[in-house]
Design an enzyme around this catalytic site. Structure first.
Site, short mmCIF file in Angstrom:
data_model
loop_
_atom_site.label_atom_id
_atom_site.label_comp_id
_atom_site.label_asym_id
_atom_site.label_seq_id
_atom_site.Cartn_x
_atom_site.Cartn_y
_atom_site.Cartn_z
N SER A 181 -9.67 1.91 2.83
CA SER A 181 -8.78 2.65 1.98
C SER A 181 -7.76 1.76 1.24
CB SER A 181 -8.02 3.69 2.80
OG SER A 181 -7.17 3.07 3.73
N SER B 233 -9.88 -0.34 7.06
CA SER B 233 -9.27 -0.17 5.74
C SER B 233 -8.61 -1.40 5.14
CB SER B 233 -8.26 0.97 5.79
OG SER B 233 -8.93 2.21 5.72
N LYS C 89 0.85 -1.20 0.00
CA LYS C 89 0.00 0.00 0.00
C LYS C 89 0.89 1.24 0.00
CE LYS C 89 -3.92 2.00 2.59
NZ LYS C 89 -4.77 1.85 3.79
#
Lengths: 480, 478
Positions: free
Chosen positions: A154, A178, A79
């Protein structure tokens, strides 16, 4: 079996036994990326050159018998809020659009030491603020199960990349869901470990007291293994915990005979899609049949979780994001009159709307005269929520429920109504507020074929219970 | 008749701690490094970096707290003070607002009016900021983060002081404690000790406080004294003219001897303090406190008392010597080696003080070792050198801690001990100075001094004046 259809552990075994090469695995992954990435947009930055270089070194070490990790040579996606040495780290924000760190995050370094090959940095909501990956400054990511829908957020890029076979597993971060929510939307497995289990060093902070790094993977075994590799005390993170029991793969057993499962009635109230409720309850029944003791109970304070979460997370975020000011690194406005004008323009132009909204909310709840009424009150409620979970875990080993109220919404549906988006976090944020471990794993599909997620939460430091239950469920589901 | 006013003063004293590394990272705290070399991702506020507390900073703060009779906070926290300025790389300073490490202490000060307790409200730990360098020619400012993250303690007094004299006595006392602890060198000029003065005035007899101002940029005891005097006058003038003092921060300009307003309370920033979530609560155990307490040095008051009992040296000397930990250490160690405290004290009181003044040095920066001073005293005692040569040797020792014995040998400074050789020189001097000899014989005893001087000169200083005197008298009298 084609390499791309393998799980990370299966590929790791093929590589270890010499049946597959690290380069070959990379070729397959980049082949899939060439094919799908234009449509899905899972990545912000791809590092093909670096990956092949790394692959060569890892292969040498594997051949020399120096690397024995089960995931050695397996391609992984990170990420884009975790610092990677020499590789752009943007947090999906214009303000860090050109930021290349000279230091790495501990979690990524641990993976690299275990021979992981990093293929790129995945898309996300800007600074991890959002539930759809649509607040990214680098375009939306599409859900591979239905490209007209969001992948969740996210960590949407990580979840979509795993689902699309654009990597074998990925790292995400989870502040209010997330990791778990995009895992649910994309039909993959995601674990948020107990707060303090994985070092936050090098993770660009959103809500420091809630942020945890965790894996997104094709199945429970891969996720447990990846978590085992990244977990551990780190002297560079004061909030990291010294714990011995991080051999999570030891919990990969098909046995729930001694597991007590509690289902919070409050999680099945208004707002929950009936198809999701049905699938989750079916999973609970299957686990009961497999020997678990299952009962419903009242988990109090559920209604307070969202305001508490957004008060604390935004307060911390408003301070954490102050360092992005155009002075030292990242974006700086082109034209300004003086220092304050530079600050103002840089931040106005550099941050997106959702980030600004949360900075404003956070600044407000910390401001003089409001601190006690909002921030301090939120901390007190947080402690009460933790206490209500402590009570629940006296009776249960695992708390079972949905991950999100619905399956993945259509692109563009959520941003127009932030309140609705915030309410979508209702089932996941409690684990962050109480520091608990949570796992999200597939438990069926709705009428449109979209994946439904099952969430299992455990007591702090009891990842073993949720991993064992998840593994058992995965085995049962596989035999349907 | 005009009303009489009382001045009410409280101080905020920042002290830079002398730990090897910064408060939240492993970077060096050394002065004078190349710009931005004592830095890392943590002290430059890079994304994803995290602070880790340096335990030594806590120990220093607790040690100062114990010395100043404070309560030590057993469960403390660090808070973020949020404000945007480029010298502050995260745009928040990690400090302590809600649960400072020490509270409710006091120090005892002595002034002409007797002794008095000055209360300490709290001592808290925080990080220093970087330094802005303004380019005078270009439209740019540069920033050096070498000082960013250097540990500070802020000692906040109660508004218990009533005069500049008390303020100076309080600062001296604090400085003494901190220097004795080795926690900081406390130099106002270099900024390792900084004092902000909060001052208000009120009619004598009033129990309410007046409106206070805070003065910054005070770099010496003299400027503190001047600032207090001028601010007192300024406030009284305002009140006498029927106006009211505005609560504000003022900057003192030492060269002009006056202060000017920097910002008023109205434009005070909202710092949005909250507990730093990157740091865990600081738990201080009883054992830890005891460990720090047992390692506390003997402070000045105790030393003065003991010196009076143990050493036969004047009280005035004791006062001067104990005013510096370094001087006191030298005194004690050198005396222990040579067994002559009086002589050690003389070297400190006369030559050392003279050279310190001449070179504008701080006693803490004395480089010579007590062992070398003891050796020098021994060389004089054994008449290897005379006292004037000793002064020359001492100057060298003071400059670079030269071994006095080696210096004497390598420079051929040993005095002539062969009495035959000295006698030969004496005879020659007598021969060359018949007038003085005549004077002496005529009863002018002073004339012997001139002859001794001449002999010393002829011996290039390497003779003992006492011995020369003796021999001359013998020759002339005989």
């Amino acid at each position: 079996m084609a390499l791309l259809d393998m799980t990370a552990l299966e590929l790791g075994r093929e590589i270890a036994s010499g049946k597959a090469g690290v380069k070959e695995a990379l070729d397959e992954v980049f082949g899939r990326i060439d094919e799908k990435e234009e449509e899905y947009n899972c990545y912000i930055t791809l590092d093909k050159e670096g990956a092949y270089k790394q692959a060569e070194e890892v292969q040498k070490k594997i051949d020399a018998g120096e690397l024995k990790s089960p995931l050695a040579g397996v391609p992984v996606a990170i990420k884009d809020n975790m610092c990677t040495v020499g590789l752009r780290t943007t947090c999906a924000s214009k303000i860090l659009g050109n930021f290349v760190p000279g230091y790495g995050s501990t979690a990524v370094e641990r993976l690299e030491n275990a021979g992981a090959v990093i293929i790129g940095k995945t898309n996300m909501d800007e600074f991890a603020m959002g539930s759809t990956t649509e607040t990214s400054a680098f375009g939306v990511t599409k859900n591979p199960a239905d490209p007209t829908r969001v992948p969740g957020g996210s960590s949407g890029g990580s979840a979509a990349a795993v689902a699309a076979g654009e990597c074998f597993y990925a790292l995400g971060s989870d502040t209010g869901g997330s990791i778990r929510q995009p895992a649910s939307y994309c039909g993959v497995v995601g674990i948020k470990p107990t707060y303090g289990t994985v070092s936050r060093y090098g993770l660009v902070a959103y809500g420091s007291s809630l942020d945890q790094i965790g894996p997104l993977a094709k199945d429970v075994s891969d996720a447990a293994c990846a978590l085992e590799l990244i977990a551990g005390y780190d002297e560079k993170d004061s909030t990291s915990v010294k714990r011995e029991d991080t051999a999570f793969t030891g919990a990969l057993r098909e046995d729930v005979s001694d597991i007590r499962i509690g289902i919070p009635k409050d999680y099945f109230g208004e707002g929950l899609d009936p198809q999701v409720a049905e699938a989750v309850r079916a999973a609970a029944s299957a686990l009961e049949k497999a020997g678990a003791k299952v009962e419903e109970f009242d988990l109090s304070l559920v209604g307070y979780a969202i305001p508490t979460y957004y008060t604390i997370a935004d307060a911390e975020a408003s301070s954490n994001l102050e360092r992005f000011d155009g002075v030292k690194y990242g974006y700086r406005t082109g034209d300004f009159d003086d220092m304050h004008d530079m600050y103002k323009k840089t931040r106005s132009e550099g941050f997106g709307a959702e980030v600004k909204r949360r900075i404003m909310l956070g600044s407000f709840v910390l401001s003089s005269g409001y601190y006690d009424a909002y921030y301090l009150k939120a901390l007190k409620v947080k402690a009460l929520i933790k206490r209500s979970f402590d009570e629940a875990f006296k009776k249960y080993d695992v708390i079972l429920g949905p991950v999100a109220p619905s399956t993945a919404p259509k692109l563009g549906e959520s941003l127009s109504d932030p309140m609705k988006m915030y309410l979508g976090d209702i089932y996941t944020i409690s684990a962050n507020l109480a520091g608990l471990p949570g796992i999200s794993l597939p438990c069926g599909r709705d009428g449109s074929g979209m994946p439904i997620g099952l969430q299992l939460m455990g007591d702090c430091f009891n990842e073993a219970a949720i991993i064992r239950t998840a593994y058992t469920w995965e085995k049962i589901r596989g035999s349907f | 008749m005009a009303r009489e006013y009382e001045t009410v003063i409280g101080l905020e004293v920042h002290v830079e701690l002398a730990t090897k590394t910064k408060i939240f990272c492993g970077c060096s705290t050394k002065f004078g490094g190349e710009v931005n070399t004592h830095t890392c991702p943590v002290c430059t506020g890079m994304p994803g970096s995290l602070p880790v507390l340096n335990k030594q900073v806590v120990e220093c703060a607790i040690a100062v707290g114990l010395a100043t009779n404070c309560e030590i906070t057993r469960y403390g926290k660090f808070d973020r003070k949020n404000y945007f300025y480029p010298d502050n790389p995260q745009n928040y300073q990690i400090s302590q607002l809600y649960l400072p490490i020490c509270r409710n202490g006091y120090v005892e000060i002595e002034t002409e009016n007797g002794s008095k307790k000055v209360g300490i409200h709290e001592i808290h730990m925080e990080e220093d900021a970087g330094k802005l360098i303004h380019d005078e020619w270009g439209q740019v400012s540069l920033v050096d983060y070498n000082r960013s993250g250097v540990p500070l303690i802020e000692i906040v007094s109660e508004p218990d002081m009533r005069s500049a004299e008390e303020v100076i006595a309080y600062l001296e006392k604090l400085r003494m404690f901190i220097q004795y602890l080795g926690a900081s060198d406390c130099k106002l000029q270099e900024g390792s000790m900084r004092a902000d003065v909060n001052l208000s005035v009120r009619p004598v007899g009033s129990t309410e406080f007046g409106t206070r101002t805070e003065m910054k940029n005070l770099n010496s005891f003299t400027s503190i004294t001047h600032a207090i005097e001028s601010e007192r006058e300024r406030q009284i003038d305002i009140i006498e003219a029927g106006g009211s003092v505005v609560q504000e921060t003022r900057r003192f300009d030492d060269s002009k001897g006056e202060s000017y307003a920097m910002r008023s309370k109205e434009d005070a920033q909202d710092y949005r303090y909250f507990p730093d979530p990157d740091l865990v609560p600081l738990k201080v155990s009883e054992e830890w406190i005891e460990k720090i307490r047992s390692a506390q040095p003997e402070f000045r008051d105790a030393k003065v008392k003991r010196y009076k009992e143990e050493y036969a040296i004047p009280e005035y000397d004791i006062g001067i010597i104990t005013a510096s930990k370094r001087m006191a250490d030298i005194f004690e160690e050198a005396s222990a080696i040579c067994g002559q405290p009086k002589k050690v004290s003389n070297w400190l009181m006369v030559e050392t003080l003279r050279l310190l003044k001449e070179k504008s040095m701080d006693p803490e920066d004395i480089v010579y070792s007590p062992a070398h001073l003891a050796k020098l005293i021994e060389l004089v005692d054994k008449k290897v050198i005379n006292s004037s040569v000793a002064k020359e040797v001492f100057e060298q020792m003071f400059a670079d801690d030269t071994d006095p014995e080696e210096y004497v040998n390598s420079h051929g400074l040993k005095q002539e001990t062969d009495s035959g050789a000295i006698e030969a020189i004496c005879r020659q001097v007598i021969e060359e100075n018949p007038k003085s000899v005549e004077d002496f014989r005529a009863g002018k005893d002073k004339a012997i001094g001139f002859l001794v001087g001449q002999t010393m000169k002829a011996a290039k200083g390497k003779a003992d004046p006492g011995t020369v005197n003796e021999i001359l008298r013998k020759l002339l009298g005989g």
